[in-house]
Enzyme design. Structure first.
Site, mmCIF file in Angstrom:
data_model
loop_
_atom_site.group_PDB
_atom_site.id
_atom_site.type_symbol
_atom_site.label_atom_id
_atom_site.label_comp_id
_atom_site.label_asym_id
_atom_site.label_seq_id
_atom_site.Cartn_x
_atom_site.Cartn_y
_atom_site.Cartn_z
ATOM 1 N N PRO A 221 15.087 -51.839 -9.983
ATOM 2 C CA PRO A 221 15.124 -53.307 -10.055
ATOM 3 C C PRO A 221 16.549 -53.826 -10.185
ATOM 4 O O PRO A 221 17.323 -53.339 -11.003
ATOM 5 C CB PRO A 221 14.313 -53.615 -11.317
ATOM 6 C CG PRO A 221 13.425 -52.428 -11.503
ATOM 7 C CD PRO A 221 14.240 -51.255 -11.037
ATOM 8 N N CYS A 222 16.883 -54.775 -9.358
ATOM 9 C CA CYS A 222 18.178 -55.450 -9.443
ATOM 10 C C CYS A 222 17.958 -56.941 -9.250
ATOM 11 O O CYS A 222 18.643 -57.595 -8.479
ATOM 12 C CB CYS A 222 19.152 -54.909 -8.393
ATOM 13 S SG CYS A 222 19.729 -53.231 -8.700
ATOM 14 N N GLN A 223 16.960 -57.501 -9.966
ATOM 15 C CA GLN A 223 16.609 -58.902 -9.770
ATOM 16 C C GLN A 223 17.757 -59.850 -10.057
ATOM 17 O O GLN A 223 17.805 -60.953 -9.540
ATOM 18 C CB GLN A 223 15.404 -59.286 -10.647
ATOM 19 C CG GLN A 223 14.082 -58.811 -10.080
ATOM 20 C CD GLN A 223 13.685 -57.450 -10.635
ATOM 21 O OE1 GLN A 223 14.549 -56.662 -11.010
ATOM 22 N NE2 GLN A 223 12.404 -57.163 -10.675
ATOM 23 N N PHE A 225 20.515 -59.725 -8.902
ATOM 24 C CA PHE A 225 21.309 -59.896 -7.689
ATOM 25 C C PHE A 225 20.510 -60.528 -6.561
ATOM 26 O O PHE A 225 21.019 -60.690 -5.460
ATOM 27 C CB PHE A 225 21.875 -58.551 -7.228
ATOM 28 C CG PHE A 225 22.929 -58.021 -8.144
ATOM 29 C CD1 PHE A 225 24.253 -58.373 -7.975
ATOM 30 C CD2 PHE A 225 22.598 -57.195 -9.203
ATOM 31 C CE1 PHE A 225 25.234 -57.904 -8.834
ATOM 32 C CE2 PHE A 225 23.570 -56.713 -10.059
ATOM 33 C CZ PHE A 225 24.888 -57.070 -9.879
#
Length: 384
Positions: A221-223, A225
């Site tokens: 997860p890189c929400q 970004f």
């Protein structure tokens, strides 16, 4: 009689319904009259807003990106295309199954958990058809899927012939869906916990009996970004790829694959962007590294969805190639969902009988009336 699963819609307020009725197919917030009270739309009118806000889909085009917020009309372009001018208008949002079809999940893929969870499962998933074309280029015999969600990436690799040994995610609802749709071992737990990592390593040793794992796949997860929401530099989820890195370092598979949002390619401050940091970190542990932005509509998915796919290979191995984006005439919303049972808002059931014929070749593949090879042949010969 064939079955259809998760054909269920979200509830709507009276104001939501008034807004939806005012938006024509292909329209958006600009079509909503000022007589309908909405503080949010007042702000959008003053400052401008994306043309997908309060959007209604068109039958003759691919869908816009399905995200985790397709339960509200203002969060994107999720209104059913049958507008007020249609013979039988449907003033509602997409059902779970319609969104799943647009994401290229076949009709026997069942989603479990609360409605809130299912919105996230479908919206966050890698389209299986997109993952299939990626997997065909890697040709891995076995894999584990980290941060697997409901299993879109897993399903695509399975369609390409890869055996998924393990799926791992900390969300119990995601894993309930994953274990009911895949044959591998479901591990529910956070990769920030040593016990979860230990269990994964032990399971790989048991399953492979000393042989090397071909590939680790996953979407950390890189929400923070994501360009679809607030870009938060301090979001702890932006650092979860380090947990993925730790397992690659210990297990040392031949290859790894990371799927994520295109926002990783831009910096939110003067430091390196995330992809540059990833490349440096994976190089230090002995892996070559490359990435590419790929758009799903060019791989037969009836949806405009841009993602980056990061490939890694041990430095003594040849790096896999990316699939060619070969489709020039896109699969449309009509080909994906036309002919599905009519619904109102807050309507539908987990399981219903489907007594309509397949509308398109794409639907024939979704319902397993034809093979994936036949559908790919159709894409190449008739959609090029």
């Amino acid at each position: 009689m064939p079955k259809l699963y998760n054909h269920q819609t979200a509830s709507l307020s009276l104001i939501d319904l008034r807004m939806i009725r005012s938006v024509p197919s292909g329209g958006n917030w600009k079509n909503i009259p000022k007589s309908i009270p909405s503080e949010r739309i007042k702000k959008i009118r003053l400052t401008g807003g994306r043309t997908t806000y309060y959007g209604r889909l068109r039958w003759d085009k691919p869908s816009y990106t399905i995200n985790t917020y397709f339960n509200r009309p203002g969060n994107g372009c999720f209104m059913h295309p049958d507008d007020e001018q249609s013979q039988n208008p449907q003033h509602r949002l997409l059902s779970f199954r319609e969104a799943a079809r647009i994401q290229s999940f076949q009709d026997d893929f069942k989603f479990y958990g609360s409605k809130t969870s299912i919105f996230k499962q479908i919206g966050n998933a890698v389209p299986p058809l997109m993952a299939y074309f990626i997997a065909k280029k890697i040709k891995a015999k076995n894999a584990i899927d980290l941060f697997c969600g409901c299993g879109g990436l897993s399903k695509g690799f399975e369609l390409a012939g890869t055996k998924i040994l393990i799926g791992c995610d900390k969300d119990k609802n995601f894993m309930e869906t994953w274990k009911n749709n895949h044959k591998g071992i479901a591990v529910t737990g956070s990769l920030t916990e040593g016990e979860t990592k230990k269990l994964i390593i032990q399971t790989i040793k048991k399953e492979l009996k000393g042989k090397k794992l071909d590939i680790i796949i996953g979407g950390p997860p890189c929400q923070g970004f994501s360009t679809a929401g607030w870009r938060l530099d301090g979001d702890d989820r932006n650092k979860l790829w380090n947990e993925y890195l730790d397992l690659v370092k210990v297990i040392r598979p031949k290859y790894f694959l990371i799927e994520n949002v295109v926002g990783l390619l831009t910096s939110m401050n003067k430091s390196k962007n995330v992809v540059e940091n990833m490349e440096s970190a994976f190089s230090k542990i002995g892996y070559n590294f490359k990435y590419k932005k790929i758009e799903s509509q060019f791989l037969g998915v009836p949806q405009v969805r841009k993602r980056i796919f990061i490939f890694g290979a041990l430095k003594n191995l040849e790096m896999p190639e990316y699939p060619k984006e070969f489709v020039t005439k896109f699969i449309t919303v009509e080909e994906a969902i036309k002919g599905m049972p009519r619904l109102k808002e807050n309507d539908g059931n987990f399981e219903i009988s489907l007594n309509t014929k397949n509308f398109s070749t794409y639907q024939k593949w979704l319902s397993k009336k034809i093979t994936l090879a036949q559908f790919v042949k159709y894409l190449k010969n008739e959609k090029s």
